[in-house]
Design a protein around this motif. Structure first.
Motif, PDB file in Angstrom:
ATOM      1  N   ASP A  19       0.813  -1.214   0.000  1.00  0.00           N
ATOM      2  CA  ASP A  19       0.000   0.000   0.000  1.00  0.00           C
ATOM      3  C   ASP A  19       0.848   1.268   0.000  1.00  0.00           C
ATOM      4  OD1 ASP A  19       0.879  -0.564   2.593  1.00  0.00           O
ATOM      5  OD2 ASP A  19      -0.854   0.399   3.523  1.00  0.00           O
ATOM      6  N   ARG A  20       2.147   1.134   0.196  1.00  0.00           N
ATOM      7  CA  ARG A  20       3.044   2.294   0.242  1.00  0.00           C
ATOM      8  C   ARG A  20       3.974   2.395  -0.954  1.00  0.00           C
ATOM      9  NH1 ARG A  20       4.964   2.367   6.549  1.00  0.00           N
ATOM     10  NH2 ARG A  20       2.888   2.570   7.408  1.00  0.00           N
ATOM     11  N   VAL A  21       3.967   1.399  -1.828  1.00  0.00           N
ATOM     12  CA  VAL A  21       4.874   1.400  -2.986  1.00  0.00           C
ATOM     13  C   VAL A  21       4.076   1.147  -4.259  1.00  0.00           C
ATOM     14  CG1 VAL A  21       6.890   0.601  -1.687  1.00  0.00           C
ATOM     15  CG2 VAL A  21       5.388  -1.064  -2.755  1.00  0.00           C
ATOM     16  N   ASP A  22       4.669   1.484  -5.379  1.00  0.00           N
ATOM     17  CA  ASP A  22       4.102   1.153  -6.688  1.00  0.00           C
ATOM     18  C   ASP A  22       4.572  -0.263  -7.010  1.00  0.00           C
ATOM     19  OD1 ASP A  22       3.368   0.859  -9.317  1.00  0.00           O
ATOM     20  OD2 ASP A  22       4.346   2.686 -10.019  1.00  0.00           O
ATOM     21  N   SER A  23       3.696  -1.244  -6.751  1.00  0.00           N
ATOM     22  CA  SER A  23       4.104  -2.643  -6.866  1.00  0.00           C
ATOM     23  C   SER A  23       4.540  -3.006  -8.276  1.00  0.00           C
ATOM     24  CB  SER A  23       2.986  -3.567  -6.412  1.00  0.00           C
ATOM     25  OG  SER A  23       1.829  -3.377  -7.187  1.00  0.00           O
ATOM     26  N   VAL A  51      17.156  -6.953  -3.619  1.00  0.00           N
ATOM     27  CA  VAL A  51      16.968  -5.830  -2.709  1.00  0.00           C
ATOM     28  C   VAL A  51      17.025  -4.558  -3.538  1.00  0.00           C
ATOM     29  CG1 VAL A  51      17.945  -4.554  -0.771  1.00  0.00           C
ATOM     30  CG2 VAL A  51      17.933  -7.048  -0.735  1.00  0.00           C
ATOM     31  N   LEU A  52      16.002  -3.723  -3.374  1.00  0.00           N
ATOM     32  CA  LEU A  52      15.910  -2.446  -4.080  1.00  0.00           C
ATOM     33  C   LEU A  52      15.688  -1.325  -3.080  1.00  0.00           C
ATOM     34  CD1 LEU A  52      13.397  -3.443  -6.878  1.00  0.00           C
ATOM     35  CD2 LEU A  52      15.836  -3.091  -7.168  1.00  0.00           C
ATOM     36  N   ALA A  53      16.169  -0.157  -3.440  1.00  0.00           N
ATOM     37  CA  ALA A  53      15.862   1.054  -2.688  1.00  0.00           C
ATOM     38  C   ALA A  53      15.056   1.943  -3.632  1.00  0.00           C
ATOM     39  CB  ALA A  53      17.128   1.756  -2.232  1.00  0.00           C
ATOM     40  N   PRO A  54      13.745   2.075  -3.412  1.00  0.00           N
ATOM     41  CA  PRO A  54      12.918   2.889  -4.304  1.00  0.00           C
ATOM     42  C   PRO A  54      13.501   4.286  -4.475  1.00  0.00           C
ATOM     43  CG  PRO A  54      11.542   1.700  -2.776  1.00  0.00           C
ATOM     44  CD  PRO A  54      12.968   1.496  -2.328  1.00  0.00           C
ATOM     45  N   GLY A  55      13.507   4.736  -5.714  1.00  0.00           N
ATOM     46  CA  GLY A  55      14.085   6.037  -6.029  1.00  0.00           C
ATOM     47  C   GLY A  55      15.569   5.995  -6.325  1.00  0.00           C
ATOM     48  N   GLN A  56      16.212   4.868  -6.087  1.00  0.00           N
ATOM     49  CA  GLN A  56      17.637   4.700  -6.346  1.00  0.00           C
ATOM     50  C   GLN A  56      17.808   3.807  -7.569  1.00  0.00           C
ATOM     51  OE1 GLN A  56      20.228   5.962  -4.461  1.00  0.00           O
ATOM     52  NE2 GLN A  56      18.750   7.031  -3.180  1.00  0.00           N
ATOM     53  N   PRO A  57      18.789   4.081  -8.420  1.00  0.00           N
ATOM     54  CA  PRO A  57      19.016   3.199  -9.576  1.00  0.00           C
ATOM     55  C   PRO A  57      19.639   1.879  -9.144  1.00  0.00           C
ATOM     56  CG  PRO A  57      20.702   4.902  -9.474  1.00  0.00           C
ATOM     57  CD  PRO A  57      19.704   5.198  -8.383  1.00  0.00           C
ATOM     58  N   VAL A  67      19.842  -8.002   5.651  1.00  0.00           N
ATOM     59  CA  VAL A  67      19.469  -7.018   6.658  1.00  0.00           C
ATOM     60  C   VAL A  67      19.217  -5.743   5.865  1.00  0.00           C
ATOM     61  CG1 VAL A  67      20.226  -5.695   8.654  1.00  0.00           C
ATOM     62  CG2 VAL A  67      20.864  -8.103   8.441  1.00  0.00           C
ATOM     63  N   LEU A  68      17.999  -5.222   5.957  1.00  0.00           N
ATOM     64  CA  LEU A  68      17.603  -4.100   5.118  1.00  0.00           C
ATOM     65  C   LEU A  68      17.753  -2.764   5.838  1.00  0.00           C
ATOM     66  CD1 LEU A  68      14.298  -5.587   3.690  1.00  0.00           C
ATOM     67  CD2 LEU A  68      16.532  -5.537   2.590  1.00  0.00           C
ATOM     68  N   LEU A  69      18.139  -1.763   5.063  1.00  0.00           N
ATOM     69  CA  LEU A  69      18.080  -0.395   5.545  1.00  0.00           C
ATOM     70  C   LEU A  69      16.616   0.039   5.514  1.00  0.00           C
ATOM     71  CD1 LEU A  69      21.155   1.050   3.632  1.00  0.00           C
ATOM     72  CD2 LEU A  69      21.008   0.441   6.049  1.00  0.00           C
ATOM     73  N   PRO A  70      16.245   1.074   6.236  1.00  0.00           N
ATOM     74  CA  PRO A  70      14.834   1.468   6.310  1.00  0.00           C
ATOM     75  C   PRO A  70      14.167   1.730   4.969  1.00  0.00           C
ATOM     76  CG  PRO A  70      16.088   2.625   7.976  1.00  0.00           C
ATOM     77  CD  PRO A  70      17.078   1.885   7.117  1.00  0.00           C
ATOM     78  N   GLU A  71      14.892   2.246   4.004  1.00  0.00           N
ATOM     79  CA  GLU A  71      14.281   2.571   2.720  1.00  0.00           C
ATOM     80  C   GLU A  71      14.346   1.420   1.709  1.00  0.00           C
ATOM     81  OE1 GLU A  71      18.586   3.702   2.464  1.00  0.00           O
ATOM     82  OE2 GLU A  71      17.022   4.102   3.935  1.00  0.00           O
ATOM     83  N   GLU A  72      14.987   0.318   2.047  1.00  0.00           N
ATOM     84  CA  GLU A  72      15.143  -0.804   1.120  1.00  0.00           C
ATOM     85  C   GLU A  72      13.951  -1.754   1.176  1.00  0.00           C
ATOM     86  OE1 GLU A  72      19.902  -1.410   0.630  1.00  0.00           O
ATOM     87  OE2 GLU A  72      18.967  -2.404   2.337  1.00  0.00           O
TER      88      GLU A  72
END
Length: 92
Positions: A19-23, A51-57, A67-72
């Motif tokens: 619900d928070r991302v563009d799936s 593993v992706l970080a939205p907004g990052q290439p 272990v994920l960072l908060p934005e990953e």
């Protein structure tokens, strides 16, 4: 054995909050990273996911639970590959 432990890092990474991302965009980006990995490294074992970080290439293919960072976001291999033939009903 690691020299230290990160509290709360053990366990399975949570699936993305759909619900928070563009799936559609997130899975499309994960497929791009995965298929690029396949073209470069065919023949090695299957990864667990991407593993992706939205907004990052870009992103990274992982073979162990990350272990994920908060934005990953961790996208499992099953979502990247799509539905399996076992999950589809066949009409005769």
């Amino acid at each position: 054995m690691p020299s230290f432990e990160i509290r709360g890092a053990a366990g399975v990474p949570a699936s993305p909050r759909w619900d928070r991302v563009d799936s559609r965009a997130l899975i499309h980006a994960a497929r791009g990273v995965y298929f690029s990995h396949l073209s470069d490294w065919s023949g090695i074992r299957d990864p667990l996911g991407v593993v992706l970080a939205p907004g990052q290439p870009g992103g990274r293919v992982v073979f162990e639970l990350p272990v994920l960072l908060p934005e990953e976001e961790f996208i499992e291999l099953e979502l990247i590959r799509g539905r399996s033939a076992r999950g589809r009903r066949r009409w005769k």
